[in-house]
Design an enzyme around this catalytic site. Structure first.
Site, PDB file in Angstrom:
ATOM      1  N   HIS A  39       0.839  -1.205   0.000  1.00 14.92           N
ATOM      2  CA  HIS A  39       0.000   0.000   0.000  1.00 14.92           C
ATOM      3  C   HIS A  39       0.872   1.253   0.000  1.00 14.92           C
ATOM      4  O   HIS A  39       1.190   1.813   1.048  1.00 14.92           O
ATOM      5  CB  HIS A  39      -0.914  -0.014   1.234  1.00 14.92           C
ATOM      6  CG  HIS A  39      -2.020   0.994   1.200  1.00 14.92           C
ATOM      7  ND1 HIS A  39      -3.350   0.637   1.205  1.00 14.92           N
ATOM      8  CD2 HIS A  39      -2.005   2.338   1.157  1.00 14.92           C
ATOM      9  CE1 HIS A  39      -4.105   1.713   1.176  1.00 14.92           C
ATOM     10  NE2 HIS A  39      -3.300   2.772   1.149  1.00 14.92           N
ATOM     11  N   HIS A  41       1.068   4.911  -2.348  1.00 14.26           N
ATOM     12  CA  HIS A  41       0.498   5.740  -3.407  1.00 14.26           C
ATOM     13  C   HIS A  41       1.604   6.457  -4.173  1.00 14.26           C
ATOM     14  O   HIS A  41       2.456   7.123  -3.563  1.00 14.26           O
ATOM     15  CB  HIS A  41      -0.459   6.783  -2.817  1.00 14.26           C
ATOM     16  CG  HIS A  41      -1.713   6.225  -2.246  1.00 14.26           C
ATOM     17  ND1 HIS A  41      -2.900   6.230  -2.931  1.00 14.26           N
ATOM     18  CD2 HIS A  41      -1.958   5.636  -1.043  1.00 14.26           C
ATOM     19  CE1 HIS A  41      -3.847   5.675  -2.172  1.00 14.26           C
ATOM     20  NE2 HIS A  41      -3.291   5.304  -1.021  1.00 14.26           N
ATOM     21  N   HIS A 221     -10.101   0.860  -0.006  1.00 12.36           N
ATOM     22  CA  HIS A 221      -9.929   1.674   1.196  1.00 12.36           C
ATOM     23  C   HIS A 221     -11.239   1.647   1.992  1.00 12.36           C
ATOM     24  O   HIS A 221     -12.295   2.041   1.484  1.00 12.36           O
ATOM     25  CB  HIS A 221      -9.635   3.127   0.824  1.00 12.36           C
ATOM     26  CG  HIS A 221      -8.213   3.412   0.487  1.00 12.36           C
ATOM     27  ND1 HIS A 221      -7.607   2.935  -0.651  1.00 12.36           N
ATOM     28  CD2 HIS A 221      -7.270   4.150   1.143  1.00 12.36           C
ATOM     29  CE1 HIS A 221      -6.349   3.376  -0.701  1.00 12.36           C
ATOM     30  NE2 HIS A 221      -6.123   4.107   0.383  1.00 12.36           N
ATOM     31  N   GLU A 224     -10.797   3.221   7.460  1.00 12.23           N
ATOM     32  CA  GLU A 224      -9.611   4.033   7.770  1.00 12.23           C
ATOM     33  C   GLU A 224      -9.925   4.999   8.900  1.00 12.23           C
ATOM     34  O   GLU A 224      -9.110   5.238   9.776  1.00 12.23           O
ATOM     35  CB  GLU A 224      -9.148   4.787   6.523  1.00 12.23           C
ATOM     36  CG  GLU A 224      -7.891   5.582   6.716  1.00 12.23           C
ATOM     37  CD  GLU A 224      -7.352   6.175   5.418  1.00 12.23           C
ATOM     38  OE1 GLU A 224      -6.320   6.873   5.476  1.00 12.23           O
ATOM     39  OE2 GLU A 224      -7.958   5.948   4.342  1.00 12.23           O
ATOM     40  N   ASP A 304       2.018   3.931   2.952  1.00 12.31           N
ATOM     41  CA  ASP A 304       0.939   4.751   2.414  1.00 12.31           C
ATOM     42  C   ASP A 304       1.466   5.912   1.564  1.00 12.31           C
ATOM     43  O   ASP A 304       1.522   5.812   0.343  1.00 12.31           O
ATOM     44  CB  ASP A 304       0.048   5.251   3.545  1.00 12.31           C
ATOM     45  CG  ASP A 304      -1.349   5.668   3.068  1.00 12.31           C
ATOM     46  OD1 ASP A 304      -1.682   5.422   1.887  1.00 12.31           O
ATOM     47  OD2 ASP A 304      -2.109   6.217   3.875  1.00 12.31           O
ATOM     48  N   ASP A 305       1.851   7.016   2.194  1.00 10.39           N
ATOM     49  CA  ASP A 305       2.274   8.226   1.476  1.00 10.39           C
ATOM     50  C   ASP A 305       3.559   8.784   2.094  1.00 10.39           C
ATOM     51  O   ASP A 305       3.563   9.864   2.682  1.00 10.39           O
ATOM     52  CB  ASP A 305       1.176   9.299   1.543  1.00 10.39           C
ATOM     53  CG  ASP A 305      -0.121   8.857   0.918  1.00 10.39           C
ATOM     54  OD1 ASP A 305      -0.129   8.624  -0.307  1.00 10.39           O
ATOM     55  OD2 ASP A 305      -1.133   8.745   1.645  1.00 10.39           O
TER      56      ASP A 305
END
Length: 364
Positions: A39, A41, A221, A224, A304-305
């Site tokens: 995961h 992005h 998603h 969350e 994630d990011d």
């Protein structure tokens, strides 16, 4: 001086921000561990220097660049974090920019020994219709960057692309995107539904069932934060959209029945502790990853990011899991094996990358 959660973040006040201090070298200690990232992005994994250059603000002090392009401290909610993505859109204004970002995303993963990388992106967001970019142009730009970095790594990493539909996109745009994904199954391994979880997922169910029929994996998603139904959303996306993995999904910890459902179904949760801390879903020291793992839920660890958060990638999540949440090295290795088994990338590619060794790759 003591380091903050992420060395790039500067000193946090733990009483205000609930950061837990990590010692010198805590992140570096995990750089060499073999990892699997399910995961991450593309849009949220840009290097700050690249984002600033491509957004035309490289002349500003680094602190100002970070202020405009990163979110380094907890915000009020997931929606506030999503608003921050608008600031990085200018760094993806043309095909060359997209290719560079994709290449560097893979290079950065390889640098921290990520052997299996699933990189997801949202074509509708990246293309920005006023720029005249088509889905095909964006995708080819991404593929050029990924393929170049994979080739340069010499077999050390397997990379798969996941196509995202955003919940606010609307059914017409979502249908267009899904048609594109299913027409390019040789280069997409899965599809995702992301963004504002307060918007309903049910209208998109036919599209995701269609993707599954065409052989694409389905990860959604959900769970969350509490805005989109919390724990109930996790069961909802499995039943309605056919998800076999759930992005985040950590709100399921609030409902024992949902925890048992996820466990019984073998639904893999793509957990991202730092991200959930940033979005104010959980205080970091109270993140449910430990509890879910101990209850036998298939959990994985993800960044994630990392570019958006100014973090040190998956190695930082390993340090958090070890130093803050109490995971042993053996448990982290077992979690990586679980993630490897759950990957949507073809198994032969995954196993080759996982088994790669420096000696085998060296010229005779």
């Amino acid at each position: 001086p003591a380091l903050s959660l992420h060395p790039a973040m500067g000193a946090f006040d733990p009483d205000v921000h609930d950061a837990t201090w990590l010692g010198e070298g805590a992140v570096d200690a995990w750089q060499g561990a073999r990892k699997v990232e399910l995961h991450r992005h593309l849009e949220g994994a840009m290097r700050l220097s690249t984002a600033a250059e491509q957004a035309g603000i490289a002349s500003l002090p680094v602190e100002e660049q970070a202020k405009r392009l990163q979110v380094r401290r907890p915000v009020s909610s997931l929606l506030e974090l999503l608003d921050a993505f608008g600031g990085i859109k200018d760094a993806l204004a043309c095909e060359d920019h997209i290719t560079r970002v994709a290449r560097e995303c893979v290079e950065d993963a390889v640098a921290e020994n990520v052997r299996v990388l699933e990189l997801r992106y949202h074509p509708q967001y990246v293309r920005c219709e006023d720029r005249g970019l088509t889905f095909a142009a964006v995708h080819e730009a991404v593929r050029r960057g990924v393929d170049g970095a994979v080739a340069a790594a010499g077999g050390k990493v397997a990379v798969g692309l996941i196509g995202i539909v955003g919940r606010p996109d609307g059914e017409l745009a979502a249908s267009e995107a899904m048609d594109f994904f299913v027409s390019n199954t040789e280069s997409f391994c899965a599809v995702d539904l992301a963004n504002d979880e307060s918007r309903p997922f049910e209208p998109y169910a036919p599209l995701y069932r269609k993707a599954a029929r065409h052989g694409l994996g389905v990860t959604i998603h959900a769970g969350e934060d509490l805005a989109g139904g919390g724990a109930s959303a996790v069961t909802g996306v499995v039943e309605s959209l056919g998800a076999t993995r759930v992005g985040h999904g950590v709100q399921c910890v609030r409902d024992d029945a949902v925890v048992e459902y996820v466990k019984a179904k073998g639904i893999t949760l793509e957990c991202c502790p730092t991200s959930n801390w940033i979005t104010n879903a959980f205080p970091l020291r109270d993140h449910p990853l430990r509890q879910l793992y101990d209850r036998g839920v298939p959990v994985t660890l993800n960044s994630d990011d990392p570019g958006l958060f100014g973090s040190a990638g998956l190695s930082c999540e390993y340090a958090v899991a070890h130093d803050v949440l109490g995971f042993s090295a053996e448990e982290l290795a077992a979690m990586a094996e679980r993630a490897k088994a759950a990957s949507f990338i073809p198994k032969d590619q995954v196993e080759r990358a996982w088994a790669w060794q420096e000696e085998a790759a060296a010229p005779a």
